[in-house]
Design a protein around this motif. Structure first.
Motif, PDB file in Angstrom:
ATOM      1  N   GLU A   1       0.823  -1.214   0.000  1.00  0.00           N
ATOM      2  CA  GLU A   1       0.000   0.000   0.000  1.00  0.00           C
ATOM      3  C   GLU A   1       0.856   1.262   0.000  1.00  0.00           C
ATOM      4  OE1 GLU A   1      -3.245   0.265  -0.548  1.00  0.00           O
ATOM      5  OE2 GLU A   1      -3.087  -1.890  -0.857  1.00  0.00           O
ATOM      6  N   ILE A   2       1.949   1.221   0.793  1.00  0.00           N
ATOM      7  CA  ILE A   2       2.866   2.370   0.818  1.00  0.00           C
ATOM      8  C   ILE A   2       3.558   2.504  -0.534  1.00  0.00           C
ATOM      9  CG2 ILE A   2       4.959   3.302   1.898  1.00  0.00           C
ATOM     10  CD1 ILE A   2       4.099   1.911   4.488  1.00  0.00           C
ATOM     11  N   ALA A   3       3.926   1.338  -1.106  1.00  0.00           N
ATOM     12  CA  ALA A   3       4.612   1.332  -2.393  1.00  0.00           C
ATOM     13  C   ALA A   3       3.741   1.938  -3.480  1.00  0.00           C
ATOM     14  CB  ALA A   3       5.009  -0.093  -2.764  1.00  0.00           C
ATOM     15  N   LYS A   4       2.444   1.613  -3.467  1.00  0.00           N
ATOM     16  CA  LYS A   4       1.522   2.138  -4.486  1.00  0.00           C
ATOM     17  C   LYS A   4       1.516   3.660  -4.479  1.00  0.00           C
ATOM     18  CE  LYS A   4      -1.897  -1.569  -5.022  1.00  0.00           C
ATOM     19  NZ  LYS A   4      -3.321  -1.905  -4.843  1.00  0.00           N
ATOM     20  N   LYS A   5       1.505   4.241  -3.301  1.00  0.00           N
ATOM     21  CA  LYS A   5       1.478   5.703  -3.189  1.00  0.00           C
ATOM     22  C   LYS A   5       2.797   6.298  -3.659  1.00  0.00           C
ATOM     23  CE  LYS A   5      -1.786   5.803   0.683  1.00  0.00           C
ATOM     24  NZ  LYS A   5      -1.963   6.142   2.122  1.00  0.00           N
ATOM     25  N   GLN A   6       3.886   5.614  -3.320  1.00  0.00           N
ATOM     26  CA  GLN A   6       5.201   6.109  -3.709  1.00  0.00           C
ATOM     27  C   GLN A   6       5.415   6.019  -5.226  1.00  0.00           C
ATOM     28  OE1 GLN A   6       7.492   7.591  -1.971  1.00  0.00           O
ATOM     29  NE2 GLN A   6       9.174   7.582  -3.463  1.00  0.00           N
ATOM     30  N   LEU A   7       4.969   4.912  -5.793  1.00  0.00           N
ATOM     31  CA  LEU A   7       5.182   4.677  -7.222  1.00  0.00           C
ATOM     32  C   LEU A   7       4.262   5.521  -8.089  1.00  0.00           C
ATOM     33  CD1 LEU A   7       5.479   0.776  -7.064  1.00  0.00           C
ATOM     34  CD2 LEU A   7       7.332   2.347  -7.658  1.00  0.00           C
ATOM     35  N   GLY A   8       3.035   5.673  -7.648  1.00  0.00           N
ATOM     36  CA  GLY A   8       2.044   6.387  -8.445  1.00  0.00           C
ATOM     37  C   GLY A   8       1.310   5.439  -9.374  1.00  0.00           C
ATOM     38  N   ASP A   9       0.049   5.714  -9.589  1.00  0.00           N
ATOM     39  CA  ASP A   9      -0.799   4.808 -10.371  1.00  0.00           C
ATOM     40  C   ASP A   9      -0.337   4.695 -11.829  1.00  0.00           C
ATOM     41  OD1 ASP A   9      -2.947   3.023 -10.140  1.00  0.00           O
ATOM     42  OD2 ASP A   9      -4.272   4.408 -11.209  1.00  0.00           O
ATOM     43  N   LYS A  10       0.175   5.794 -12.380  1.00  0.00           N
ATOM     44  CA  LYS A  10       0.559   5.786 -13.788  1.00  0.00           C
ATOM     45  C   LYS A  10       1.689   4.798 -14.055  1.00  0.00           C
ATOM     46  CE  LYS A  10       1.727   8.871 -17.626  1.00  0.00           C
ATOM     47  NZ  LYS A  10       2.004  10.260 -18.051  1.00  0.00           N
ATOM     48  N   LEU A  11       2.672   4.752 -13.153  1.00  0.00           N
ATOM     49  CA  LEU A  11       3.800   3.836 -13.322  1.00  0.00           C
ATOM     50  C   LEU A  11       3.348   2.379 -13.212  1.00  0.00           C
ATOM     51  CD1 LEU A  11       6.819   3.455 -13.719  1.00  0.00           C
ATOM     52  CD2 LEU A  11       7.116   3.656 -11.237  1.00  0.00           C
ATOM     53  N   VAL A  12       2.460   2.113 -12.264  1.00  0.00           N
ATOM     54  CA  VAL A  12       1.937   0.754 -12.082  1.00  0.00           C
ATOM     55  C   VAL A  12       1.170   0.318 -13.320  1.00  0.00           C
ATOM     56  CG1 VAL A  12       0.398  -0.722 -10.717  1.00  0.00           C
ATOM     57  CG2 VAL A  12       1.844   0.979  -9.571  1.00  0.00           C
ATOM     58  N   LEU A  13       0.301   1.203 -13.816  1.00  0.00           N
ATOM     59  CA  LEU A  13      -0.478   0.877 -15.009  1.00  0.00           C
ATOM     60  C   LEU A  13       0.415   0.667 -16.229  1.00  0.00           C
ATOM     61  CD1 LEU A  13      -3.439   3.401 -14.571  1.00  0.00           C
ATOM     62  CD2 LEU A  13      -3.613   0.909 -14.509  1.00  0.00           C
TER      63      LEU A  13
END
Length: 349
Positions: A60-72
Motif C-alpha cells: 500500500e505504501i509502495a503504491k502511493k510512492q510509485l504512483g498509479d501511472k507507473l503501475v499501469l
C-alpha cells in the motif's frame, strides 16, 4: 488468465503500404487488471524508501510512492507481452524483428488500448519453380589440359621461391633467384606425393573438381535468378538492413585480418559506414530475396533440417570461429543446411 485472442476487443489488423502490419485493439479491464500483482512485484523489487530494506516496502505504501501511472504502465507492458504472441499465432502473422508498441488508452477501471506495428515476412506466391529449375541449362562436362596444369606447377614454383605468386614474370618484381626445378623431390615437398606424375594427377583432379563446382554454382544461380525474376514481393527493411550489416561485418573481418583498423580503412577509401550501407543496398536486396525465396520453397516442399544435422554443422563452425555465439551459430548452420538441401533438390530436377 485464459490465453486466447477472444480477450482482445475491437481488433483491427491493417496491411500497410511498406509491407508492415498495424494491429489495433483493446484488452478489457478485467483481464488487464490481472497483471497488477505481477507488475507491483516487479516494481517493488527495485523500490527503496527510508526505513525499509530494498524490496521490502509494504504494498500500500509502495503504491502511493510509485504512483498509479507507473503501475499501469508496467501492467500494460506485461499484458502486451502476454497477448502479442497469441495474437500472432492465431492470426498467422509472420512477424519479424521488434514490434513498435504504442499505448493509446491507459486508465484504471478502463480497457487498455494499444497499437502495434511490426514488420512481417512477405506473402509470396511462388512461380512454378520446379519447371524453372528443369529448364535451366544443364551442367557442361568440364575438361582440363596440360597448359592449365603447367600454370599451377609454375605457381607452386614461385611460391617455393618467393613465398607468393607473381602476376607477371619474376623480373617485373625485382627477383633474380632461380625457381626450383620440377623434380620428384619438389613434388614430395607438397604432400603425400612420390613423384611429379602423382602431383600432376592430383592437380588435374583438383582443377576438374573446381571447374565442375563452378558449373554447378552457375546453374544454381541461373535457377534462383529465374525464380526471383518471376516473383514480386517487398523485402522488409529489417531484413535488408541485416544483409547490409552482414556485408559490412565481412569487410570489417577482412580488414582486421590484413592488420588494418576499420576506421583507417574508411579514411583510406574516403567512405563512411553510411556510404557502404548505400553501396551494398542492391546486392543486399538480391541476397535477401534469395534467402526469403529459399525459405518459402523449403516450406512449400516441407524440407527441414534435423537437430542432429544442425548440431553437427554448428560444431564445425564453432571450431572455425571459437567464441562465436552458439544460438546464432546454430541459426546460421540451419540456414546453410536448408539452402544446400533446396539447391541440391532444384538442380537435380
Amino acid at each position: 488468465m485464459p490465453k486466447k485472442l477472444t480477450n482482445i476487443d475491437n481488433l483491427k489488423i491493417t496491411n500497410l503500404l511498406d509491407g508492415s502490419v498495424e494491429i489495433k485493439g483493446e484488452i478489457c479491464w478485467k483481464d488487464f487488471s490481472a497483471f497488477e500483482k505481477k507488475a507491483l512485484g516487479r516494481l517493488l523489487e527495485h523500490l527503496e524508501m527510508p526505513g525499509f530494506r530494498k524490496g521490502n516496502v509494504p504494498e500500500e505504501i509502495a503504491k502511493k510512492q510509485l504512483g498509479d501511472k507507473l503501475v499501469l504502465s508496467d501492467m500494460a507492458e506485461l499484458a502486451i507481452q502476454e497477448f502479442y504472441p497469441i495474437l500472432l499465432e492465431e492470426k498467422k502473422i509472420d512477424a519479424i524483428g521488434r514490434p513498435n508498441v504504442s499505448i493509446t488508452k491507459l486508465a484504471r477501471d478502463n480497457e487498455l488500448g494499444f497499437t502495434i506495428t511490426t514488420e512481417v515476412l512477405p506473402k509470396i506466391k511462388l512461380p512454378d519453380y520446379k519447371k524453372i529449375a528443369k529448364n535451366a541449362p544443364v551442367v557442361e562436362e568440364v575438361a582440363t589440359n596440360e597448359e592449365e596444369i603447367d600454370k599451377v606447377i609454375e605457381d607452386l614454383r614461385q611460391m617455393r621461391a618467393y613465398g607468393h605468386v607473381h602476376d607477371h614474370t619474376e623480373n617485373d618484381h625485382g627477383h633474380t633467384e632461380p625457381l626450383p626445378e620440377v623434380t620428384d623431390e619438389f613434388a614430395k615437398s607438397f604432400g603425400n606425393f612420390q613423384s611429379v606424375v602423382e602431383l600432376r594427377a592430383k592437380i588435374k583432379e583438383n582443377v576438374l573438381r573446381e571447374k565442375d563446382q563452378n558449373e554447378k554454382d552457375k546453374r544454381r544461380i541461373t535457377i534462383m535468378d529465374g525464380i526471383i525474376g518471376k516473383t514480386d514481393f517487398l523485402v522488409p527493411p529489417i531484413i535488408l538492413k541485416s544483409e547490409q550489416e552482414k556485408m559490412i561485418a565481412q569487410i570489417e573481418s577482412d580488414v582486421a585480418r590484413s592488420g588494418m583498423e576499420f576506421d583507417a580503412y574508411l579514411k583510406h577509401t574516403k567512405k563512411t559506414r553510411e556510404d557502404l550501407m548505400e553501396e551494398f543496398k542492391g546486392e543486399a536486396e538480391r541476397r535477401a530475396r534469395f534467402q526469403i525465396l529459399i525459405n518459402a520453397i523449403a516450406k512449400d516442399m516441407d524440407v527441414k533440417t534435423t537437430d542432429e544435422e544442425v548440431d553437427k554443422e554448428a560444431e564445425k563452425l564453432m571450431q572455425m570461429y571459437p567464441g562465436a555465439d552458439l544460438a546464432r551459430t546454430k541459426a546460421y548452420a540451419d540456414m546453410i543446411l536448408t539452402n544446400e538441401k533446396i539447391l541440391s533438390t532444384l538442380e537435380s530436377l
